[in-house]
Design a protein around this motif. Structure first.
Motif, short mmCIF file in Angstrom:
data_model
loop_
_atom_site.label_atom_id
_atom_site.label_comp_id
_atom_site.label_asym_id
_atom_site.label_seq_id
_atom_site.Cartn_x
_atom_site.Cartn_y
_atom_site.Cartn_z
N THR A 1 0.84 -1.19 0.00
CA THR A 1 0.00 0.00 0.00
C THR A 1 0.88 1.25 0.00
OG1 THR A 1 -1.72 -1.17 1.21
CG2 THR A 1 -1.82 1.23 1.22
N TYR A 2 0.59 2.17 -0.92
CA TYR A 2 1.34 3.42 -1.02
C TYR A 2 0.48 4.59 -0.57
CZ TYR A 2 4.96 1.01 -3.67
OH TYR A 2 5.97 0.16 -4.05
N GLY A 3 1.14 5.59 -0.05
CA GLY A 3 0.46 6.81 0.36
C GLY A 3 1.34 8.01 0.07
N GLY A 4 0.85 9.19 0.41
CA GLY A 4 1.62 10.40 0.17
C GLY A 4 1.15 11.14 -1.08
N ASN A 5 1.96 12.08 -1.53
CA ASN A 5 1.57 13.00 -2.60
C ASN A 5 2.59 13.01 -3.72
OD1 ASN A 5 -0.13 15.24 -3.64
ND2 ASN A 5 1.74 16.45 -3.34
N LEU A 6 2.09 13.16 -4.95
CA LEU A 6 2.92 13.43 -6.12
C LEU A 6 2.67 14.88 -6.53
CD1 LEU A 6 2.31 10.12 -8.12
CD2 LEU A 6 4.48 10.85 -7.10
N ASN A 7 3.73 15.68 -6.61
CA ASN A 7 3.59 17.12 -6.88
C ASN A 7 3.01 17.34 -8.27
OD1 ASN A 7 3.80 19.88 -7.03
ND2 ASN A 7 5.97 19.97 -6.49
N SER A 8 1.85 17.98 -8.33
CA SER A 8 1.19 18.22 -9.61
C SER A 8 1.96 19.22 -10.48
CB SER A 8 -0.24 18.72 -9.38
OG SER A 8 -0.22 19.96 -8.68
N LEU A 9 2.87 19.98 -9.88
CA LEU A 9 3.65 20.98 -10.63
C LEU A 9 4.92 20.38 -11.23
CD1 LEU A 9 3.31 23.97 -8.13
CD2 LEU A 9 1.86 23.39 -10.08
N THR A 10 5.13 19.10 -11.05
CA THR A 10 6.31 18.45 -11.62
C THR A 10 6.25 18.50 -13.15
OG1 THR A 10 6.43 16.96 -9.73
CG2 THR A 10 7.63 16.30 -11.70
N GLU A 11 7.38 18.85 -13.77
CA GLU A 11 7.45 18.90 -15.22
C GLU A 11 7.49 17.50 -15.81
OE1 GLU A 11 10.78 21.25 -16.31
OE2 GLU A 11 9.97 23.12 -15.47
N GLU A 12 7.15 17.43 -17.11
CA GLU A 12 7.16 16.16 -17.81
C GLU A 12 8.56 15.53 -17.75
OE1 GLU A 12 6.85 14.48 -22.39
OE2 GLU A 12 6.03 16.45 -21.90
N LYS B 1 6.40 11.61 -14.33
CA LYS B 1 5.32 12.44 -14.88
C LYS B 1 5.30 12.32 -16.39
CE LYS B 1 2.12 15.63 -14.34
NZ LYS B 1 1.59 15.59 -15.73
N THR B 2 4.13 12.02 -16.95
CA THR B 2 3.99 11.89 -18.40
C THR B 2 3.55 13.21 -19.01
OG1 THR B 2 1.66 11.23 -18.36
CG2 THR B 2 3.31 9.48 -18.02
N GLU B 3 3.41 13.20 -20.33
CA GLU B 3 2.98 14.42 -21.04
C GLU B 3 1.51 14.70 -20.85
OE1 GLU B 3 2.31 11.98 -25.25
OE2 GLU B 3 3.78 13.61 -25.14
N ASN B 4 0.75 13.71 -20.36
CA ASN B 4 -0.69 13.89 -20.16
C ASN B 4 -0.96 14.47 -18.79
OD1 ASN B 4 -1.17 12.62 -22.69
ND2 ASN B 4 -1.02 10.60 -21.68
N ASP B 5 -1.92 15.40 -18.73
CA ASP B 5 -2.28 16.01 -17.45
C ASP B 5 -2.86 14.95 -16.52
OD1 ASP B 5 -1.46 18.46 -18.34
OD2 ASP B 5 -3.48 19.10 -18.98
N GLY B 6 -2.42 15.00 -15.27
CA GLY B 6 -2.96 14.08 -14.26
C GLY B 6 -2.55 12.65 -14.45
N GLU B 7 -1.46 12.39 -15.17
CA GLU B 7 -1.04 11.01 -15.40
C GLU B 7 0.42 10.83 -15.02
OE1 GLU B 7 -2.06 8.13 -18.92
OE2 GLU B 7 -0.19 9.18 -19.43
N TRP B 8 0.67 9.74 -14.31
CA TRP B 8 2.03 9.35 -13.92
C TRP B 8 2.24 7.90 -14.32
CZ3 TRP B 8 5.63 12.29 -10.89
CH2 TRP B 8 5.16 13.55 -10.51
N ALA B 9 3.42 7.64 -14.85
CA ALA B 9 3.80 6.26 -15.16
C ALA B 9 4.62 5.71 -14.00
CB ALA B 9 4.61 6.21 -16.45
N TRP B 10 4.43 4.47 -13.71
CA TRP B 10 5.24 3.82 -12.68
C TRP B 10 5.90 2.57 -13.22
CZ3 TRP B 10 4.21 -1.18 -11.43
CH2 TRP B 10 2.93 -1.68 -11.73
N GLU B 11 7.07 2.26 -12.72
CA GLU B 11 7.81 1.09 -13.14
C GLU B 11 8.50 0.49 -11.93
OE1 GLU B 11 11.04 -0.42 -16.49
OE2 GLU B 11 10.65 1.72 -16.21
N ALA B 12 8.37 -0.83 -11.76
CA ALA B 12 8.96 -1.54 -10.63
C ALA B 12 10.24 -2.23 -11.05
CB ALA B 12 7.97 -2.55 -10.07
N SER B 13 11.20 -2.26 -10.14
CA SER B 13 12.46 -2.94 -10.39
C SER B 13 12.98 -3.53 -9.09
CB SER B 13 13.49 -1.98 -10.99
OG SER B 13 13.77 -0.92 -10.08
#
Length: 416
Positions: free
Chosen positions: A177-188, A214-226
């Motif tokens: 389970t993840y929590g916290g915030n992703l800054n909406s002002l982060t650049e692509e 942060k992706t080029e789409n508003d309100g979208e973030w990509a995640w990748e696990a390693s």
């Protein structure tokens, strides 16, 4: 007069038995789970000197029979099934029943029933009666999942084992389970990483890192696990999280499959669900991080607790809590009809009815209270009052014998 003497003797015998019952009640004033008994008298046969006659129409009326009783006897000895008060012992293995039902004990061949819940753990880790060594019967939980199948019949060998210090368990991570915030002002292209320690089916730790970009789409973030423990060339998992205009996640979960490089016998791959429901995208600092994961390393059984429903939950040194078993209770149509065999034990018979075995707190069965025992339900003032009545009854019947003897003496002395 001879018959009167024998009538007095029957009274002496009956009141002597009443005193036996009363004395047994008082002797067991501090016996755990004891139920007091009560004696009821019955009239013995009557000698009919003259039978009854019917009334005649237009003539004389009927007459009642003339009968002389031949004494008294013991009609029944009833057991009072009222609840005894509970008293604390502070011992985790002691249990008391609040309500209906009997604890079930077994020796591998037969089943016995009791209200005495003074239990302890023997050398094999089995829950047993402290007084008799008979083993407590119930259901055993699956050692891996902790599930309890209460549909399995309880037999004289359905022992409950609590191997404190011997049983070791680990739990594989299945949810993060993840929590916290992703800054909406982060650049692509801006990214943040969060690392968490997870566990395989053998309790071995592994590191897992999830990178949010942060992706080029508003309100979208990509995640990748390693993971550094992933097999070479394998993909762990990836996906996207989308947020609405209020910063709440609309895509709330993701899945990964971690194929281990050198699993050492552990289950592989590790299929894990990532829960992003508590993650937000708001204008502010990025604080996203793992809030919890449900895996646990190796832990040994350290202690246990017994719940109201009779479920015995084991507490492991790794913080894990898992059911180990459940105590069963039995109920009878006529509990007063059970046959006492000593040592606070009873067995069923043809008039008690067959035992109906079930879970504590289900239906009309009572609940279990751990750390307490049920005291005797003997009411001492009532027993003392009954003792006085029995004593006076005995004295009165003895006077019948002495008076009859004096009358016979007078009869013999009529001829001087």
């Amino acid at each position: 007069m001879i018959q009167a003497m024998y009538t007095g003797v029957s009274g002496l015998r009956a009141h002597k038995t009443q005193m036996d019952v009363i004395s047994n009640n008082i002797a067991n004033i501090n016996t755990v789970g004891f139920k007091a008994s009560r004696l009821n008298f019955k009239e013995m046969l009557s000698q009919t000197l003259r039978g009854a006659t019917a009334p005649k129409t237009g003539g004389i009326g009927g007459t009642n029979p003339i009968q002389v009783g031949l004494g008294t006897g013991v009609g029944s000895v009833d057991v009072t099934q009222s609840q005894g008060s509970l008293f604390a012992t502070g011992k985790a293995t002691d249990v008391a029943i609040e309500g209906n039902g009997f604890l079930i004990l077994g020796d591998g061949q037969g089943k016995y029933y009791t209200r005495d819940g003074s239990f302890q753990i023997d050398g094999e880790g089995t829950l047993v009666s402290a007084a008799t060594g008979l083993k407590v019967l119930g259901w055993t939980a699956d050692p891996v999942t902790g599930t309890i199948d209460t549909t399995i019949p309880v037999t004289p060998t359905s022992f409950i084992r609590l191997p404190v210090g011997q049983l070791a368990l680990a739990r594989q991570t299945t949810t993060i389970t993840y929590g916290g915030n992703l800054n909406s002002l982060t650049e692509e292209g801006g990214s943040y990483s969060a690392t968490v320690q997870i566990y395989d089916s053998l309790g071995a730790p592994h590191s897992l890192t999830v990178t949010f970009t942060k992706t080029e789409n508003d309100g979208e973030w990509a995640w990748e696990a390693s993971s550094p423990d992933a097999a070479p060339g394998s993909s762990v998992g990836s996906g996207t999280i989308t947020f609405d205009a209020f910063g709440n996640a609309s895509v709330t979960t993701g899945t990964i499959s971690l194929e281990l490089d050198g699993a050492n016998g552990a289950s592989s791959p590790l299929d894990i669900t990532l829960d992003f429901r508590a993650v937000t995208q708001l204008a502010g600092d990025t604080t996203v991080s793992p809030a919890s994961q449900n895996g646990l390393p190796l832990g040994a059984l350290d202690s246990f607790t017994i719940g109201k429903d009779g479920v015995i939950s084991g507490c492991f040194t790794n913080g894990m809590t898992q059911p180990l078993g459940q105590i069963a209770l039995a109920q009878f149509t006529n509990p007063s009809g059970l046959t006492k065999i000593g040592n606070n034990l009873m067995v069923d018979n043809s008039n008690s009815g067959l035992p109906r075995i079930g879970q504590p707190g289900v239906g009309s069965l009572g609940s279990i209270t751990a750390g307490f025992l049920e005291s005797s339900n003997v009411d001492l003032p009532t027993e003392f009052a009954n003792m006085i009545v029995a004593q006076r009854g005995f004295q009165a019947n003895s006077r019948i014998i002495t008076t009859s003897d004096e009358i016979l003496q007078e009869l013999v002395q009529l001829k001087r």
